[in-house]
Write a protein that holds these residues in place. Structure first.
Motif, PDB file in Angstrom:
ATOM      1  N   LEU A   1       0.877  -1.309   0.125  1.00  0.00           N
ATOM      2  CA  LEU A   1       0.165  -0.106  -0.207  1.00  0.00           C
ATOM      3  C   LEU A   1       0.637   1.255   0.054  1.00  0.00           C
ATOM      4  CD1 LEU A   1      -2.514  -0.886   2.863  1.00  0.00           C
ATOM      5  CD2 LEU A   1      -2.652  -1.193   0.048  1.00  0.00           C
ATOM      6  N   VAL A   2       1.838   1.005   0.963  1.00  0.00           N
ATOM      7  CA  VAL A   2       2.772   2.770   0.611  1.00  0.00           C
ATOM      8  C   VAL A   2       3.679   2.881  -0.773  1.00  0.00           C
ATOM      9  CG1 VAL A   2       4.906   3.194   2.035  1.00  0.00           C
ATOM     10  CG2 VAL A   2       3.344   2.180   3.453  1.00  0.00           C
ATOM     11  N   ASN A   3       3.895   2.055  -0.916  1.00  0.00           N
ATOM     12  CA  ASN A   3       4.366   1.719  -2.633  1.00  0.00           C
ATOM     13  C   ASN A   3       3.755   1.976  -3.630  1.00  0.00           C
ATOM     14  OD1 ASN A   3       6.899   0.657  -1.364  1.00  0.00           O
ATOM     15  ND2 ASN A   3       6.884  -0.894  -2.173  1.00  0.00           N
ATOM     16  N   ILE A   4       2.561   2.070  -4.021  1.00  0.00           N
ATOM     17  CA  ILE A   4       1.372   2.036  -4.623  1.00  0.00           C
ATOM     18  C   ILE A   4       1.039   3.653  -4.194  1.00  0.00           C
ATOM     19  CG2 ILE A   4      -1.201   2.259  -5.094  1.00  0.00           C
ATOM     20  CD1 ILE A   4      -1.256  -1.040  -4.782  1.00  0.00           C
ATOM     21  N   LYS A   5       0.707   4.207  -2.597  1.00  0.00           N
ATOM     22  CA  LYS A   5       0.615   5.781  -2.227  1.00  0.00           C
ATOM     23  C   LYS A   5       1.866   6.497  -3.063  1.00  0.00           C
ATOM     24  CE  LYS A   5      -1.307   8.554  -0.409  1.00  0.00           C
ATOM     25  NZ  LYS A   5      -3.462   8.860  -0.204  1.00  0.00           N
ATOM     26  N   ILE A   6       3.193   6.341  -2.857  1.00  0.00           N
ATOM     27  CA  ILE A   6       4.314   6.874  -2.908  1.00  0.00           C
ATOM     28  C   ILE A   6       4.591   7.025  -4.342  1.00  0.00           C
ATOM     29  CG2 ILE A   6       4.696   7.379  -0.362  1.00  0.00           C
ATOM     30  CD1 ILE A   6       6.873   5.536  -0.696  1.00  0.00           C
ATOM     31  N   HIS A   7       4.487   5.116  -5.409  1.00  0.00           N
ATOM     32  CA  HIS A   7       4.769   5.238  -6.107  1.00  0.00           C
ATOM     33  C   HIS A   7       6.783   4.851  -6.322  1.00  0.00           C
ATOM     34  CE1 HIS A   7       0.595   7.453  -7.343  1.00  0.00           C
ATOM     35  NE2 HIS A   7       1.045   8.212  -6.981  1.00  0.00           N
ATOM     36  N   ASN A   8       6.832   3.943  -5.384  1.00  0.00           N
ATOM     37  CA  ASN A   8       8.078   4.203  -5.033  1.00  0.00           C
ATOM     38  C   ASN A   8       7.781   2.296  -4.598  1.00  0.00           C
ATOM     39  OD1 ASN A   8      10.932   3.221  -4.639  1.00  0.00           O
ATOM     40  ND2 ASN A   8      10.508   4.473  -3.801  1.00  0.00           N
ATOM     41  N   GLN A   9       8.163   1.263  -5.812  1.00  0.00           N
ATOM     42  CA  GLN A   9       8.371   0.099  -5.805  1.00  0.00           C
ATOM     43  C   GLN A   9       9.539  -0.778  -5.129  1.00  0.00           C
ATOM     44  OE1 GLN A   9       4.568   0.035  -5.649  1.00  0.00           O
ATOM     45  NE2 GLN A   9       5.475  -2.259  -6.827  1.00  0.00           N
ATOM     46  N   HIS A  10      10.594   0.121  -4.534  1.00  0.00           N
ATOM     47  CA  HIS A  10      11.564  -0.306  -3.415  1.00  0.00           C
ATOM     48  C   HIS A  10      11.586  -0.680  -2.038  1.00  0.00           C
ATOM     49  CE1 HIS A  10      13.536   1.965  -7.159  1.00  0.00           C
ATOM     50  NE2 HIS A  10      14.103   1.070  -7.147  1.00  0.00           N
ATOM     51  N   VAL A  11      11.989  -1.995  -2.254  1.00  0.00           N
ATOM     52  CA  VAL A  11      12.245  -1.987  -0.757  1.00  0.00           C
ATOM     53  C   VAL A  11      14.343  -2.324   0.008  1.00  0.00           C
ATOM     54  CG1 VAL A  11      12.406  -5.161  -2.081  1.00  0.00           C
ATOM     55  CG2 VAL A  11      12.006  -3.948   0.986  1.00  0.00           C
TER      56      VAL A  11
END
Length: 327
Positions: free
Chosen positions: A82-92
């Motif tokens: 959900l955070v990745n979708i929200k901030i448009h950043n798919q990195h971990v």
């Protein structure tokens, strides 16, 4: 491309379920709703079992602990998505990826062992009813929980340590919405033969034992039920294990579906979507199976809900509202 060891790797890129920007808000709302239902529902099960003396039995003891890995697996995967979708950043991060991978392995195996323990509980209840409380004593129940948890946390740690020995190239794109062990190993530039052998051997051992225990238990249960003289007795016996059998079918059925999808399709998007059925859906559906098919659980839920002040009943809706306002 020059390979790097694990100390040089900073992050992985999760490719997710889709790159379509129009679908991202829909996915965000869908997975947020599923996550809220999963967490609140499983917490309600734990609270109901703990607060109602009528549910202080081995079956509900295992059920309350089954909610724990459901919460942990969902919490480790969905909020990050959900955070990745929200901030448009798919990195971990590299450490975050290892932790996510290890917890999914550990708690997934723990859940498998709990289902086997619950199958054994139903076997004793139906096939040896007079000895039920003697065999399924509190000491045995606690021992099964602790042993299962320790074994599969060790299992997860072993796989994580084996990944640490691998070297990786710079393009660390994981074709998934979470760090899945097999996908991470495919990105390694060093030899992964030992890792693949370990995956197959350990999966056969730690996956085969719980499955065999479930199959044996239900074979004996079916045999005992068929020997019962009355239709009412057969119906009652079936009803006592119906919920558990539904959860077992969902858990192993979705796992088998994911395995087949890995084998028959080359599309990582389709594989990632299929994995949702294994990582996200069962954790949410389990609580409906046990709450809708079990009168004791329904009664315990009603007692808890009746104690909750009306303003707190709106807290999930308020939470969703605040998230929407923060966009």
């Amino acid at each position: 491309m020059k390979p790097t060891n694990h100390t040089d790797v900073s992050k992985f890129l999760l490719l997710g379920l889709t790159e379509d920007s129009e679908l991202q808000p829909i996915l965000f709302g869908l997975f947020l709703s599923m996550y809220m239902i999963t967490i609140l529902g499983n917490l309600l099960i734990i609270l109901a079992v703990g607060s109602d003396p009528h549910l202080h039995t081995p079956m509900y003891f295992f059920l309350s602990h089954l909610s724990f890995p459901d919460i942990c697996i969902s919490t480790k995967n969905i909020p990050k998505m959900l955070v990745n979708i929200k901030i448009h950043n798919q990195h971990v991060s590299y450490k975050g990826c290892l932790l996510q991978m290890g917890l999914v392995i550990g708690f997934g195996g723990f859940e498998s062992c709990l289902l086997a323990a619950m199958a054994y509980d139903r076997y004793v209840a139906i096939c040896h009813p007079l000895m039920y409380m003697v065999i399924m004593n509190p000491q045995l129940c606690v021992l099964l929980i602790l042993l299962s948890l320790l074994v599969f946390m060790g299992h997860a740690l072993l796989h994580s340590l084996m990944v640490l020995r691998l070297s990786f190239c710079r393009e660390l794109e994981v074709p998934h919405f979470f760090c899945e062990l097999a996908q991470v190993i495919k990105l390694a530039s060093s030899d992964t033969l030992i890792n693949n052998i370990l995956i197959n051997c350990v999966a056969s051992l730690f996956g085969g034992v719980p499955v065999s225990r479930v199959i044996f238990s239900y074979t004996q249960i079916l045999s005992s039920i068929l020997r019962m003289p009355s239709v009412e007795g057969k119906s009652k016996a079936f009803s006592t294990c119906g919920s558990h059998l539904s959860v077992v079918s969902l858990f192993y059925g979705t796992a088998l579906g994911v395995y087949i999808s890995f084998s028959v399709t080359d599309s990582f998007r389709k594989t990632a979507v299929t994995s949702v059925m294994y990582i996200v859906v069962p954790q949410m559906i389990n609580l409906f199976i046990y709450s809708l098919r079990n009168r004791d659980m329904k009664r315990a839920f009603k007692k808890i809900i009746n104690r909750v002040p009306p303003p707190l009943m709106m807290s999930p809706a308020l939470y969703l509202f605040l998230l929407n306002e923060s966009k």
